[in-house]
Design a protein around this motif. Structure first.
Motif, PDB file in Angstrom:
ATOM      1  N   ALA A  83      43.207  44.854  33.860  1.00 13.42           N
ATOM      2  CA  ALA A  83      43.593  43.491  34.258  1.00 13.42           C
ATOM      3  C   ALA A  83      42.653  42.952  35.331  1.00 13.42           C
ATOM      4  CB  ALA A  83      45.034  43.480  34.761  1.00 13.42           C
ATOM      5  N   GLU A  84      42.372  43.754  36.328  1.00 12.72           N
ATOM      6  CA  GLU A  84      41.499  43.277  37.414  1.00 12.72           C
ATOM      7  C   GLU A  84      40.115  42.933  36.887  1.00 12.72           C
ATOM      8  OE1 GLU A  84      41.111  45.760  40.924  1.00 12.72           O
ATOM      9  OE2 GLU A  84      39.685  44.336  41.827  1.00 12.72           O
ATOM     10  N   GLU A  85      39.618  43.775  35.981  1.00 14.96           N
ATOM     11  CA  GLU A  85      38.285  43.536  35.422  1.00 14.96           C
ATOM     12  C   GLU A  85      38.264  42.213  34.625  1.00 14.96           C
ATOM     13  OE1 GLU A  85      34.701  43.624  33.346  1.00 14.96           O
ATOM     14  OE2 GLU A  85      36.547  43.893  32.195  1.00 14.96           O
ATOM     15  N   GLN A  86      39.292  41.990  33.853  1.00 17.69           N
ATOM     16  CA  GLN A  86      39.379  40.755  33.056  1.00 17.69           C
ATOM     17  C   GLN A  86      39.462  39.518  33.962  1.00 17.69           C
ATOM     18  OE1 GLN A  86      39.538  40.220  29.566  1.00 17.69           O
ATOM     19  NE2 GLN A  86      38.834  42.328  29.393  1.00 17.69           N
ATOM     20  N   ILE A  87      40.238  39.639  35.035  1.00 15.10           N
ATOM     21  CA  ILE A  87      40.392  38.505  35.953  1.00 15.10           C
ATOM     22  C   ILE A  87      39.048  38.177  36.600  1.00 15.10           C
ATOM     23  CG2 ILE A  87      41.428  37.790  38.146  1.00 15.10           C
ATOM     24  CD1 ILE A  87      43.925  39.506  37.308  1.00 15.10           C
ATOM     25  N   ARG A  88      38.379  39.206  37.119  1.00 16.18           N
ATOM     26  CA  ARG A  88      37.130  38.970  37.860  1.00 16.18           C
ATOM     27  C   ARG A  88      36.014  38.498  36.943  1.00 16.18           C
ATOM     28  NH1 ARG A  88      38.048  40.187  42.976  1.00 16.18           N
ATOM     29  NH2 ARG A  88      39.361  41.979  43.545  1.00 16.18           N
ATOM     30  N   ARG A  89      35.974  39.027  35.733  1.00 15.87           N
ATOM     31  CA  ARG A  89      34.905  38.650  34.803  1.00 15.87           C
ATOM     32  C   ARG A  89      35.021  37.164  34.440  1.00 15.87           C
ATOM     33  NH1 ARG A  89      34.348  41.305  28.954  1.00 15.87           N
ATOM     34  NH2 ARG A  89      34.388  43.145  30.231  1.00 15.87           N
ATOM     35  N   ASN A  90      36.212  36.598  34.613  1.00 12.48           N
ATOM     36  CA  ASN A  90      36.426  35.165  34.334  1.00 12.48           C
ATOM     37  C   ASN A  90      36.391  34.315  35.604  1.00 12.48           C
ATOM     38  OD1 ASN A  90      37.094  34.753  31.308  1.00 12.48           O
ATOM     39  ND2 ASN A  90      38.125  36.652  31.874  1.00 12.48           N
ATOM     40  N   LYS A  91      35.814  34.878  36.658  1.00 16.33           N
ATOM     41  CA  LYS A  91      35.605  34.144  37.905  1.00 16.33           C
ATOM     42  C   LYS A  91      36.917  33.715  38.561  1.00 16.33           C
ATOM     43  CE  LYS A  91      30.911  33.269  37.092  1.00 16.33           C
ATOM     44  NZ  LYS A  91      30.834  34.651  36.561  1.00 16.33           N
ATOM     45  N   ALA A  92      37.934  34.499  38.312  1.00 11.90           N
ATOM     46  CA  ALA A  92      39.216  34.276  38.971  1.00 11.90           C
ATOM     47  C   ALA A  92      39.461  35.415  39.962  1.00 11.90           C
ATOM     48  CB  ALA A  92      40.336  34.194  37.948  1.00 11.90           C
ATOM     49  N   VAL A  93      40.518  35.274  40.743  1.00 10.97           N
ATOM     50  CA  VAL A  93      40.845  36.251  41.785  1.00 10.97           C
ATOM     51  C   VAL A  93      42.241  36.801  41.501  1.00 10.97           C
ATOM     52  CG1 VAL A  93      41.243  36.537  44.267  1.00 10.97           C
ATOM     53  CG2 VAL A  93      39.450  34.977  43.462  1.00 10.97           C
ATOM     54  N   PRO A  94      42.424  38.130  41.579  1.00 13.01           N
ATOM     55  CA  PRO A  94      43.774  38.690  41.399  1.00 13.01           C
ATOM     56  C   PRO A  94      44.652  38.297  42.594  1.00 13.01           C
ATOM     57  CG  PRO A  94      42.095  40.454  41.512  1.00 13.01           C
ATOM     58  CD  PRO A  94      41.427  39.169  41.900  1.00 13.01           C
ATOM     59  N   SER A  95      45.729  37.563  42.344  1.00 12.11           N
ATOM     60  CA  SER A  95      46.523  37.043  43.462  1.00 12.11           C
ATOM     61  C   SER A  95      47.411  38.106  44.104  1.00 12.11           C
ATOM     62  CB  SER A  95      47.400  35.881  42.984  1.00 12.11           C
ATOM     63  OG  SER A  95      48.199  36.282  41.888  1.00 12.11           O
TER      64      SER A  95
ATOM     65  N   GLY B 191      49.217  37.943  38.329  1.00 14.39           N
ATOM     66  CA  GLY B 191      48.920  36.595  38.785  1.00 14.39           C
ATOM     67  C   GLY B 191      47.446  36.469  39.105  1.00 14.39           C
ATOM     68  N   LEU B 192      46.944  35.246  38.976  1.00 16.53           N
ATOM     69  CA  LEU B 192      45.535  35.013  39.315  1.00 16.53           C
ATOM     70  C   LEU B 192      45.366  33.629  39.923  1.00 16.53           C
ATOM     71  CD1 LEU B 192      44.350  32.917  37.019  1.00 16.53           C
ATOM     72  CD2 LEU B 192      44.234  34.976  35.632  1.00 16.53           C
ATOM     73  N   ILE B 193      44.219  33.476  40.572  1.00 14.22           N
ATOM     74  CA  ILE B 193      43.833  32.200  41.173  1.00 14.22           C
ATOM     75  C   ILE B 193      42.512  31.792  40.541  1.00 14.22           C
ATOM     76  CG2 ILE B 193      43.382  30.962  43.332  1.00 14.22           C
ATOM     77  CD1 ILE B 193      44.592  33.549  44.742  1.00 14.22           C
ATOM     78  N   LEU B 194      42.494  30.603  39.929  1.00 18.57           N
ATOM     79  CA  LEU B 194      41.261  30.074  39.338  1.00 18.57           C
ATOM     80  C   LEU B 194      40.963  28.740  40.007  1.00 18.57           C
ATOM     81  CD1 LEU B 194      39.052  30.390  37.104  1.00 18.57           C
ATOM     82  CD2 LEU B 194      40.557  29.024  35.626  1.00 18.57           C
ATOM     83  N   ASN B 195      39.787  28.643  40.619  1.00 15.74           N
ATOM     84  CA  ASN B 195      39.390  27.405  41.319  1.00 15.74           C
ATOM     85  C   ASN B 195      40.455  26.936  42.303  1.00 15.74           C
ATOM     86  OD1 ASN B 195      36.914  27.252  39.970  1.00 15.74           O
ATOM     87  ND2 ASN B 195      37.901  26.305  38.191  1.00 15.74           N
ATOM     88  N   GLY B 196      41.115  27.906  42.953  1.00 10.94           N
ATOM     89  CA  GLY B 196      42.073  27.577  44.005  1.00 10.94           C
ATOM     90  C   GLY B 196      43.501  27.356  43.537  1.00 10.94           C
TER      91      GLY B 196
END
Ligand code: MF3
Ligand code: CO
Length: 258
Positions: free
Chosen positions: A44-56, A97-102
């Motif tokens: 999950a963390e790898e997928q989130i980061r590879r899409n320029k998002a942050v694990p919340s 959960g993730l954060i994308l562009n804030g």
């Protein structure tokens, strides 16, 4: 303080929601007997980061991982571990959960590992139905209690328990905003819902009672009576056209979810 989101902000929440939806679908495919919960977290963390998002979740109030992985009688906030190996017959709740562009998205589901008992399958099915009943009530002019009442009615009509000590929440730039969104309540009571509000609705439903206990790790919550629990969560926007589930892009309410 409840923050209303304008059209541009809602678009950003839609983008975050769509990304989380895609990642949750991929997560479903890697969950199987023999896998560890730490491996699912790493994926999950790898997928989130590879899409320029942050694990919340990571480092939220000191939480050490990017997902919560809660098995059977664990309600929520199970910490992924190399020493937790998934076994046939269990049910696993995954919350991410993730954060994308804030902007935030938050979602959870429960799945069976291999063959599981009929009552566990029914628990998963009813928990999802609880969510959709609650989400259907998330319309401008209704009140928070209408959501909780809808969730509680579905659960209790099946003889299941509604966890009370944890609730859904407003969500936006922050994972947890006002208002609190309980999974129980009285129709017509509570904060009035307005278009522009974005909330996470997240029923936690048990095969037993509603009481829960916290484990010594300071995170994991279990049912007090040892009964199995399921969790189903989405981020929902209240719009002039009705509820929109940002973490389930393209979803439309119909009679099947009445
Ligand atoms: N997704 C959870 C919620 O719905 C929050 C997880 S707590 C964390 O509120 F510490 F893991 F982040
Ligand atoms: Co949440």
């Amino acid at each position: 303080m409840i923050t209303l989101k304008n059209a541009q902000q809602l678009d950003k929440m839609r983008a975050a929601g769509r990304l989380l939806y895609d990642i949750m679908q991929r997560l479903r495919e890697v969950i199987k007997a023999g896998e560890t919960t730490a491996a699912i977290d790493a994926f999950a963390e790898e997928q989130i980061r590879r899409n320029k998002a942050v694990p919340s979740f990571l480092n939220y109030r000191g939480y050490p991982k990017s997902i919560c992985a809660s098995l059977d009688d664990e309600v929520v906030h199970g910490i992924p571990s190399d020493s937790v190996v998934l076994r046939e017959g269990s049910i696993l709740s995954v919350d991410c959960g993730l954060i994308l562009n804030g902007w935030q998205a938050d979602s959870a589901f429960t799945v069976p590992i291999g063959q599981v008992s009929a009552d566990k399958l029914e628990l998963i099915r009813v928990t999802e139905a609880c969510f959709f009943a609650g989400a259907r009530a998330a319309v401008d002019g209704n009140r928070i209690g209408d959501i909780g009442h809808a969730v509680q009615s579905v659960a209790e009509s099946h003889g299941m328990g509604v966890v009370r000590d944890l609730t859904g929440h407003g969500i936006g730039r922050n994972m947890h905003e006002d208002p609190s969104v309980p999974n129980y309540g009285t129709a017509g009571n509570g904060v009035r819902l307005r278009a522009g509000m974005t909330i996470a609705i997240e029923p936690m439903i048990t095969l037993g009672g509603w009481r829960v206990v916290e484990m010594e790790d300071g995170w994991t919550i279990k049912t007090a009576d040892g009964s199995a629990c399921a969790h189903y969560e989405h981020t929902v926007a209240i719009t002039p056209n009705g509820p929109e589930i940002t973490t389930l892009p393209g979803f439309r309410f119909d009679e099947a979810h009445a």
